[in-house]
Design a protein around this motif. Structure first.
Motif, PDB file in Angstrom:
ATOM      1  N   LEU A 173      34.589  33.215  88.468  1.00 29.28           N
ATOM      2  CA  LEU A 173      33.492  33.377  87.503  1.00 29.28           C
ATOM      3  C   LEU A 173      33.402  34.826  87.033  1.00 29.28           C
ATOM      4  CD1 LEU A 173      30.707  31.291  89.289  1.00 29.28           C
ATOM      5  CD2 LEU A 173      31.927  30.661  87.202  1.00 29.28           C
ATOM      6  N   ALA A 174      33.247  35.005  85.733  1.00 23.84           N
ATOM      7  CA  ALA A 174      33.072  36.344  85.165  1.00 23.84           C
ATOM      8  C   ALA A 174      31.678  36.532  84.573  1.00 23.84           C
ATOM      9  CB  ALA A 174      34.121  36.595  84.081  1.00 23.84           C
ATOM     10  N   ASP A 175      30.867  35.482  84.600  1.00 23.37           N
ATOM     11  CA  ASP A 175      29.526  35.526  84.012  1.00 23.37           C
ATOM     12  C   ASP A 175      28.536  36.056  85.037  1.00 23.37           C
ATOM     13  OD1 ASP A 175      27.563  34.798  81.900  1.00 23.37           O
ATOM     14  OD2 ASP A 175      26.849  33.444  83.453  1.00 23.37           O
ATOM     15  N   ALA A 176      28.000  37.251  84.795  1.00 22.56           N
ATOM     16  CA  ALA A 176      27.128  37.920  85.762  1.00 22.56           C
ATOM     17  C   ALA A 176      25.867  37.114  86.091  1.00 22.56           C
ATOM     18  CB  ALA A 176      26.760  39.316  85.264  1.00 22.56           C
ATOM     19  N   PRO A 177      25.133  36.576  85.091  1.00 22.25           N
ATOM     20  CA  PRO A 177      23.928  35.792  85.427  1.00 22.25           C
ATOM     21  C   PRO A 177      24.230  34.581  86.302  1.00 22.25           C
ATOM     22  CG  PRO A 177      23.891  36.425  83.112  1.00 22.25           C
ATOM     23  CD  PRO A 177      25.256  36.762  83.628  1.00 22.25           C
ATOM     24  N   THR A 178      25.370  33.923  86.059  1.00 21.52           N
ATOM     25  CA  THR A 178      25.720  32.755  86.867  1.00 21.52           C
ATOM     26  C   THR A 178      25.992  33.164  88.312  1.00 21.52           C
ATOM     27  OG1 THR A 178      26.665  31.618  84.952  1.00 21.52           O
ATOM     28  CG2 THR A 178      27.339  30.846  87.131  1.00 21.52           C
ATOM     29  N   VAL A 179      26.749  34.243  88.474  1.00 22.13           N
ATOM     30  CA  VAL A 179      27.038  34.733  89.828  1.00 22.13           C
ATOM     31  C   VAL A 179      25.751  35.114  90.543  1.00 22.13           C
ATOM     32  CG1 VAL A 179      28.142  36.583  91.140  1.00 22.13           C
ATOM     33  CG2 VAL A 179      29.377  35.473  89.270  1.00 22.13           C
ATOM     34  N   ARG A 180      24.877  35.839  89.861  1.00 18.23           N
ATOM     35  CA  ARG A 180      23.614  36.264  90.471  1.00 18.23           C
ATOM     36  C   ARG A 180      22.765  35.054  90.849  1.00 18.23           C
ATOM     37  NH1 ARG A 180      21.859  38.990  86.536  1.00 18.23           N
ATOM     38  NH2 ARG A 180      22.974  40.893  87.106  1.00 18.23           N
ATOM     39  N   GLY A 181      22.724  34.053  89.981  1.00 23.21           N
ATOM     40  CA  GLY A 181      21.932  32.857  90.262  1.00 23.21           C
ATOM     41  C   GLY A 181      22.428  32.106  91.487  1.00 23.21           C
ATOM     42  N   LEU A 182      23.743  31.977  91.631  1.00 23.08           N
ATOM     43  CA  LEU A 182      24.308  31.274  92.782  1.00 23.08           C
ATOM     44  C   LEU A 182      24.022  32.025  94.086  1.00 23.08           C
ATOM     45  CD1 LEU A 182      27.784  30.228  91.304  1.00 23.08           C
ATOM     46  CD2 LEU A 182      25.899  28.688  91.883  1.00 23.08           C
ATOM     47  N   LEU A 183      24.229  33.339  94.076  1.00 22.77           N
ATOM     48  CA  LEU A 183      23.997  34.123  95.298  1.00 22.77           C
ATOM     49  C   LEU A 183      22.526  34.114  95.685  1.00 22.77           C
ATOM     50  CD1 LEU A 183      26.345  37.233  94.858  1.00 22.77           C
ATOM     51  CD2 LEU A 183      26.838  34.994  95.819  1.00 22.77           C
ATOM     52  N   THR A 184      21.657  34.246  94.680  1.00 23.48           N
ATOM     53  CA  THR A 184      20.229  34.253  94.970  1.00 23.48           C
ATOM     54  C   THR A 184      19.777  32.919  95.544  1.00 23.48           C
ATOM     55  OG1 THR A 184      19.800  35.873  93.218  1.00 23.48           O
ATOM     56  CG2 THR A 184      17.930  34.575  93.975  1.00 23.48           C
ATOM     57  N   GLU A 185      20.261  31.814  94.977  1.00 21.13           N
ATOM     58  CA  GLU A 185      19.863  30.501  95.485  1.00 21.13           C
ATOM     59  C   GLU A 185      20.356  30.287  96.912  1.00 21.13           C
ATOM     60  OE1 GLU A 185      20.015  25.729  94.389  1.00 21.13           O
ATOM     61  OE2 GLU A 185      20.806  27.212  92.967  1.00 21.13           O
ATOM     62  N   ALA A 186      21.513  30.850  97.238  1.00 23.93           N
ATOM     63  CA  ALA A 186      22.038  30.695  98.600  1.00 23.93           C
ATOM     64  C   ALA A 186      21.066  31.251  99.626  1.00 23.93           C
ATOM     65  CB  ALA A 186      23.392  31.400  98.717  1.00 23.93           C
ATOM     66  N   VAL A 187      20.450  32.396  99.305  1.00 28.61           N
ATOM     67  CA  VAL A 187      19.519  33.034 100.240  1.00 28.61           C
ATOM     68  C   VAL A 187      18.126  32.435 100.118  1.00 28.61           C
ATOM     69  CG1 VAL A 187      18.405  35.222 100.837  1.00 28.61           C
ATOM     70  CG2 VAL A 187      20.845  35.162 100.303  1.00 28.61           C
ATOM     71  N   ARG A 188      17.637  32.311  98.889  1.00 28.14           N
ATOM     72  CA  ARG A 188      16.274  31.806  98.681  1.00 28.14           C
ATOM     73  C   ARG A 188      16.143  30.364  99.156  1.00 28.14           C
ATOM     74  NH1 ARG A 188      14.175  32.786  92.802  1.00 28.14           N
ATOM     75  NH2 ARG A 188      14.436  34.944  93.522  1.00 28.14           N
ATOM     76  N   GLY A 189      17.211  29.593  99.007  1.00 28.02           N
ATOM     77  CA  GLY A 189      17.181  28.195  99.434  1.00 28.02           C
ATOM     78  C   GLY A 189      17.426  28.008 100.916  1.00 28.02           C
ATOM     79  N   GLY A 190      17.637  29.113 101.657  1.00 27.69           N
ATOM     80  CA  GLY A 190      17.834  29.009 103.098  1.00 27.69           C
ATOM     81  C   GLY A 190      19.187  28.481 103.513  1.00 27.69           C
ATOM     82  N   HIS A 191      20.171  28.514 102.606  1.00 31.67           N
ATOM     83  CA  HIS A 191      21.500  28.008 102.949  1.00 31.67           C
ATOM     84  C   HIS A 191      22.231  28.936 103.919  1.00 31.67           C
ATOM     85  CE1 HIS A 191      21.453  24.722 100.013  1.00 31.67           C
ATOM     86  NE2 HIS A 191      20.889  25.566  99.167  1.00 31.67           N
ATOM     87  N   CYS A 192      22.082  30.249 103.739  1.00 37.18           N
ATOM     88  CA  CYS A 192      22.739  31.204 104.619  1.00 37.18           C
ATOM     89  C   CYS A 192      22.110  32.580 104.435  1.00 37.18           C
ATOM     90  CB  CYS A 192      24.249  31.253 104.383  1.00 37.18           C
ATOM     91  SG  CYS A 192      24.735  31.442 102.660  1.00 37.18           S
ATOM     92  N   GLU A 193      22.422  33.479 105.362  1.00 38.31           N
ATOM     93  CA  GLU A 193      21.885  34.831 105.322  1.00 38.31           C
ATOM     94  C   GLU A 193      22.727  35.708 104.390  1.00 38.31           C
ATOM     95  OE1 GLU A 193      19.117  35.648 106.640  1.00 38.31           O
ATOM     96  OE2 GLU A 193      18.811  33.800 107.756  1.00 38.31           O
ATOM     97  N   PRO A 194      22.122  36.763 103.819  1.00 38.71           N
ATOM     98  CA  PRO A 194      22.876  37.648 102.921  1.00 38.71           C
ATOM     99  C   PRO A 194      24.137  38.226 103.561  1.00 38.71           C
ATOM    100  CG  PRO A 194      20.527  38.118 102.782  1.00 38.71           C
ATOM    101  CD  PRO A 194      20.697  37.148 103.910  1.00 38.71           C
ATOM    102  N   GLY A 195      24.035  38.623 104.826  1.00 36.18           N
ATOM    103  CA  GLY A 195      25.193  39.218 105.482  1.00 36.18           C
ATOM    104  C   GLY A 195      26.384  38.291 105.545  1.00 36.18           C
ATOM    105  N   THR A 196      26.122  37.006 105.748  1.00 38.84           N
ATOM    106  CA  THR A 196      27.205  36.020 105.797  1.00 38.84           C
ATOM    107  C   THR A 196      27.880  35.902 104.439  1.00 38.84           C
ATOM    108  OG1 THR A 196      25.948  34.793 107.459  1.00 38.84           O
ATOM    109  CG2 THR A 196      27.762  33.643 106.396  1.00 38.84           C
ATOM    110  N   VAL A 197      27.079  35.898 103.373  1.00 41.27           N
ATOM    111  CA  VAL A 197      27.635  35.811 102.018  1.00 41.27           C
ATOM    112  C   VAL A 197      28.482  37.039 101.708  1.00 41.27           C
ATOM    113  CG1 VAL A 197      27.088  35.684  99.561  1.00 41.27           C
ATOM    114  CG2 VAL A 197      25.714  34.397 101.214  1.00 41.27           C
ATOM    115  N   VAL A 198      27.931  38.230 101.995  1.00 45.51           N
ATOM    116  CA  VAL A 198      28.643  39.473 101.676  1.00 45.51           C
ATOM    117  C   VAL A 198      29.932  39.567 102.487  1.00 45.51           C
ATOM    118  CG1 VAL A 198      28.492  41.981 101.625  1.00 45.51           C
ATOM    119  CG2 VAL A 198      26.498  40.608 101.020  1.00 45.51           C
ATOM    120  N   ARG A 199      29.901  39.086 103.719  1.00 44.95           N
ATOM    121  CA  ARG A 199      31.112  39.112 104.545  1.00 44.95           C
ATOM    122  C   ARG A 199      32.225  38.289 103.901  1.00 44.95           C
ATOM    123  NH1 ARG A 199      28.836  37.455 108.664  1.00 44.95           N
ATOM    124  NH2 ARG A 199      28.291  39.491 109.510  1.00 44.95           N
TER     125      ARG A 199
END
Length: 284
Positions: free
Chosen positions: A114-140
């Protein structure tokens, strides 16, 4: 045909059939069922849709399905299947009857295409806000996929970490309230009188000289240096008689009662300790 006769639309193929077809492309001919389960799983946007991400498109809207396979597999992408390789295959989850990559891995594979910044931001934010995983796990996972050199991914990660800290702070407030702990001073800086800055804290009980610090570090290249900074601050405060309780966002989410017990124990033990050095408490 009678003009009044209703026309029945042709049914669309089941979305799970499309997923199974993508997995079939990755299976070795003649492989046993147990081996097939270990050698391919759905990842990327399709996996996020199965994980019920509202920011991921419907399966029928996807041009291609991403399939994760071991790095050693000699397999080519086709028009409808994108082959993604993994050095170490994660343990799959079974959603809608098909093996699916965990959220963090699926996110990294989706973001890589993905090269679309809003889409990437939306997916990452939902991962944390929705309780799917912690930020550190995503960044790793993003770091492992070597995606942290892309400006739009770095910007999204900064928003992700801010979102993760905000959620962790809300859970810390909830812990104090729900488990009847004394109200602390929130978000403060400590200084020695006329002396140097000792560091910022998320919560501080001055009468008991007990502090809570949220560990919201992200696993990046400077992780060792940042951890050394955390350690130096904690050791300095403890030499002054201040007890520092270190809490991770994951522990707050999964075992809030245990963390409340740790803090309560530290507060109760204050009367058995030597009085702490006098420090100046300032709002952060």
């Amino acid at each position: 045909m009678n003009q009044n006769t209703p026309i029945t639309p042709r049914p669309l193929p089941l979305t799970t059939d499309r997923l199974r077809a993508a997995l079939l492309h990755a299976h070795r001919p003649g492989a046993a069922p147990a081996a097939r389960e270990a050698e391919a799983m759905i990842t990327g946007l399709a996996a996020l849709t199965l994980h019920r991400f509202s920011s991921a498109p419907p399966l029928l809207a996807l041009d291609r399905i991403d399939v994760l396979v071991p790095r050693t597999r000699r397999l080519r992408s086709t028009g409808s299947v994108r082959v993604v390789r993994a050095q170490d295959m994660p343990e799959p989850l079974y959603l809608s009857g098909v093996p699916v990559a965990p959220v963090a891995r699926a996110l990294a594979d989706a973001v890589s295409a993905l090269a679309d910044a809003p889409t990437v931001r939306g997916l990452l934010t939902e991962a944390v806000r929705g309780g799917h995983c912690e930020p550190g796990t995503v960044v790793r996972e993003l770091n492992r996929a070597r995606l942290l050199n892309r400006p739009h991914v770095v910007d999204a990660v900064d928003s992700l970490l801010a979102e993760g800290r905000s959620i962790a702070e809300e859970r810390l407030y909830e812990m104090v309230r729900e488990f009847g702990l004394p109200d602390p001073m929130w978000n403060v800086d400590l200084r020695l009188p006329g002396g140097p800055h000792l560091g910022g804290l998320d919560a501080y009980w001055p009468d008991q000289a007990v502090a809570v610090e949220l560990d919201t570090r992200a696993p990046r290249q400077d992780d060792d240096a940042l951890w050394s900074e955390y350690t130096r601050k904690r050791e300095h405060l403890e030499r002054l008689g201040i007890t520092v309780v270190h809490i991770t966002p994951r522990k707050l989410r999964e075992a809030m009662d245990q963390q409340a017990t740790v803090v309560r124990t530290a507060l109760m033990a204050a009367s058995d300790r030597q009085p702490a050095a006098y420090v100046v408490v300032l709002p952060r």
